[in-house]
Design a protein around this motif. Structure first.
Motif, PDB file in Angstrom:
ATOM      1  N   THR A  15       0.755  -1.269  -0.003  1.00 42.32           N
ATOM      2  CA  THR A  15       0.103  -0.117   0.120  1.00 42.32           C
ATOM      3  C   THR A  15       0.918   1.433   0.125  1.00 42.32           C
ATOM      4  O   THR A  15       0.577   2.350  -0.840  1.00 42.32           O
ATOM      5  N   LEU A  16       1.995   1.323   0.819  1.00 35.71           N
ATOM      6  CA  LEU A  16       2.970   2.528   0.576  1.00 35.71           C
ATOM      7  C   LEU A  16       3.529   2.691  -0.823  1.00 35.71           C
ATOM      8  O   LEU A  16       3.573   3.973  -1.097  1.00 35.71           O
ATOM      9  N   ILE A  17       3.727   1.428  -1.248  1.00 36.08           N
ATOM     10  CA  ILE A  17       4.315   1.737  -2.583  1.00 36.08           C
ATOM     11  C   ILE A  17       3.320   2.472  -3.802  1.00 36.08           C
ATOM     12  O   ILE A  17       3.668   3.311  -4.380  1.00 36.08           O
ATOM     13  N   PHE A  18       1.998   1.976  -3.573  1.00 37.29           N
ATOM     14  CA  PHE A  18       0.835   2.155  -4.269  1.00 37.29           C
ATOM     15  C   PHE A  18       0.621   3.704  -3.891  1.00 37.29           C
ATOM     16  O   PHE A  18       0.468   4.525  -4.881  1.00 37.29           O
ATOM     17  N   LEU A  19       0.784   3.764  -2.960  1.00 41.69           N
ATOM     18  CA  LEU A  19       0.454   5.327  -2.238  1.00 41.69           C
ATOM     19  C   LEU A  19       1.401   6.388  -2.991  1.00 41.69           C
ATOM     20  O   LEU A  19       1.243   7.339  -3.516  1.00 41.69           O
ATOM     21  N   ALA A  20       2.899   6.008  -2.883  1.00 43.33           N
ATOM     22  CA  ALA A  20       3.749   6.863  -3.516  1.00 43.33           C
ATOM     23  C   ALA A  20       3.566   6.947  -4.853  1.00 43.33           C
ATOM     24  O   ALA A  20       3.794   7.948  -5.461  1.00 43.33           O
ATOM     25  N   ALA A  21       3.297   5.892  -5.757  1.00 41.51           N
ATOM     26  CA  ALA A  21       3.217   5.959  -6.972  1.00 41.51           C
ATOM     27  C   ALA A  21       2.001   6.934  -7.422  1.00 41.51           C
ATOM     28  O   ALA A  21       2.062   7.634  -8.373  1.00 41.51           O
ATOM     29  N   SER A  22       0.966   6.656  -6.584  1.00 47.08           N
ATOM     30  CA  SER A  22      -0.241   7.621  -7.006  1.00 47.08           C
ATOM     31  C   SER A  22      -0.047   9.005  -6.600  1.00 47.08           C
ATOM     32  O   SER A  22      -0.392   9.978  -7.469  1.00 47.08           O
ATOM     33  N   ILE A  23       0.656   9.350  -5.597  1.00 43.51           N
ATOM     34  CA  ILE A  23       1.249  10.911  -5.383  1.00 43.51           C
ATOM     35  C   ILE A  23       2.206  11.283  -6.596  1.00 43.51           C
ATOM     36  O   ILE A  23       1.794  12.443  -7.091  1.00 43.51           O
ATOM     37  N   ALA A  24       3.025  10.461  -7.155  1.00 41.80           N
ATOM     38  CA  ALA A  24       3.904  11.038  -8.146  1.00 41.80           C
ATOM     39  C   ALA A  24       2.943  11.302  -9.518  1.00 41.80           C
ATOM     40  O   ALA A  24       3.234  12.102 -10.033  1.00 41.80           O
ATOM     41  N   ALA A  25       2.148  10.281  -9.709  1.00 39.66           N
ATOM     42  CA  ALA A  25       1.557  10.364 -10.804  1.00 39.66           C
ATOM     43  C   ALA A  25       0.442  11.521 -11.021  1.00 39.66           C
ATOM     44  O   ALA A  25       0.273  12.282 -11.602  1.00 39.66           O
ATOM     45  N   PHE A  26      -0.354  11.621  -9.836  1.00 37.25           N
ATOM     46  CA  PHE A  26      -1.091  12.907  -9.652  1.00 37.25           C
ATOM     47  C   PHE A  26      -0.558  14.239  -9.828  1.00 37.25           C
ATOM     48  O   PHE A  26      -1.062  15.295 -10.265  1.00 37.25           O
ATOM     49  N   SER A  27       0.842  14.392  -9.284  1.00 38.36           N
ATOM     50  CA  SER A  27       1.583  15.702  -9.191  1.00 38.36           C
ATOM     51  C   SER A  27       2.087  15.897 -10.445  1.00 38.36           C
ATOM     52  O   SER A  27       2.093  16.908 -10.852  1.00 38.36           O
ATOM     53  N   LEU A  28       2.349  14.848 -11.245  1.00 35.35           N
ATOM     54  CA  LEU A  28       2.705  15.330 -12.703  1.00 35.35           C
ATOM     55  C   LEU A  28       1.447  15.904 -13.448  1.00 35.35           C
ATOM     56  O   LEU A  28       1.729  16.551 -14.580  1.00 35.35           O
ATOM     57  N   LEU A  47       9.682   9.648  -1.608  1.00 36.70           N
ATOM     58  CA  LEU A  47      10.837   8.945  -1.216  1.00 36.70           C
ATOM     59  C   LEU A  47      10.415   8.418   0.260  1.00 36.70           C
ATOM     60  O   LEU A  47      10.968   7.247   0.504  1.00 36.70           O
ATOM     61  N   LEU A  48       9.911   9.288   1.126  1.00 39.44           N
ATOM     62  CA  LEU A  48       9.574   8.639   2.434  1.00 39.44           C
ATOM     63  C   LEU A  48       8.778   7.442   2.584  1.00 39.44           C
ATOM     64  O   LEU A  48       9.098   6.508   3.028  1.00 39.44           O
ATOM     65  N   PHE A  49       7.680   7.509   1.960  1.00 37.20           N
ATOM     66  CA  PHE A  49       6.637   6.515   1.428  1.00 37.20           C
ATOM     67  C   PHE A  49       7.332   5.029   0.907  1.00 37.20           C
ATOM     68  O   PHE A  49       7.313   4.025   1.338  1.00 37.20           O
ATOM     69  N   THR A  50       8.040   5.427  -0.154  1.00 39.78           N
ATOM     70  CA  THR A  50       8.843   4.379  -0.578  1.00 39.78           C
ATOM     71  C   THR A  50       9.892   3.721   0.310  1.00 39.78           C
ATOM     72  O   THR A  50       9.853   2.425   0.187  1.00 39.78           O
TER      73      THR A  50
END
Length: 236
Positions: A50-63, A84-87
């Motif tokens: 879930t942390l990996i998924f959350l990190a990727a979601s934050i990066a994707a929405f930010s882009l 980076l923290l979540f990852t």
């Protein structure tokens, strides 16, 4: 795990070379996909996934905000630090490689979890935009914070509906009043009040920015605090 670890340095060096953020995101998405294929299920159980998924979601929405905020290094640096923290926490967390229990083998559970973490990502981005508003008093940031929370709230509400259907199919009731459900209700009410208050002119600007930042603290406790510290049907 190699893909999961390889994303981290690209995110890290993305602090200086922004295109590397995209490489990190692609590697992280590839890791999620490969893990899902190897497990034969949605890899969204336990803090690692879930942390990996959350990190990727934050990066994707930010882009998606790149065109509006490409001249704002604070936004991309702040987002990258969050990712980076979540990852990092995900990489030191234990993987859950066991098959899903029967109660989780339903499309409603998968939709419930995916939408919940999409909304968490948008709430995190909103908190960052709130900090930027308090720092620069630029109305663009507060407006984008409002939109991020609005869309996050819509996804979170839909997630709750799907979660209720899943709960009914699994346990014969739409609501169990476990700590997770209780804090989920608190989180939903918190952002409901934010959205209603934001309609009033006197709540625009600094008050709504502060509330939007505080909301992400409630998100983190609902997600990690309740899951790790309390017994619940949603415990890791």
């Amino acid at each position: 795990m190699l893909l999961a670890f390889s994303a981290f340095p690209f995110y890290l060096f993305g602090l200086w070379k922004r295109p590397l953020l995209i490489v990190g995101l692609v590697l992280q998405v590839a890791y999620i996909a490969s893990r899902g294929l190897s497990l034969g299920r949605l890899p969204l159980v336990g803090p690692h996934d879930t942390l990996i998924f959350l990190a990727a979601s934050i990066a994707a929405f930010s882009l998606l905000l790149y065109r509006r905020l490409r001249e704002q290094p604070f936004f991309f640096n702040g987002m990258t630090v969050m990712v980076l923290l979540f990852t990092a926490f995900a990489l030191i967390s234990k993987q859950h490689n066991t098959p899903l229990p029967p109660v989780l083998k339903t499309l409603w559970f998968e939709l419930h979890v995916i939408l919940a973490f999409f909304s968490y990502a948008l709430f995190g981005i909103a908190a960052l935009l709130g900090i930027m508003y308090l720092r620069d008093r630029n109305g663009l940031f507060e407006g984008l914070q409002y939109r991020s929370i609005f869309f996050g709230y819509a996804l979170f509400s839909l997630s709750m509906v799907f979660g209720g259907i899943w709960a009914y199919l699994a346990w014969g009731t739409y609501w169990l009043w476990t700590p997770k459900e209780l804090w989920t209700s608190i989180l939903w009410l918190f952002y409901s009040l934010y959205l209603h208050a934001r309609l009033k002119r006197e709540w625009m600007g600094k008050p709504s920015a502060v509330v939007g930042i505080a909301g992400f603290a409630v998100v983190l406790f609902t997600y990690l605090g309740v899951s790790l510290l309390m017994k619940s049907s949603h415990s890791f």
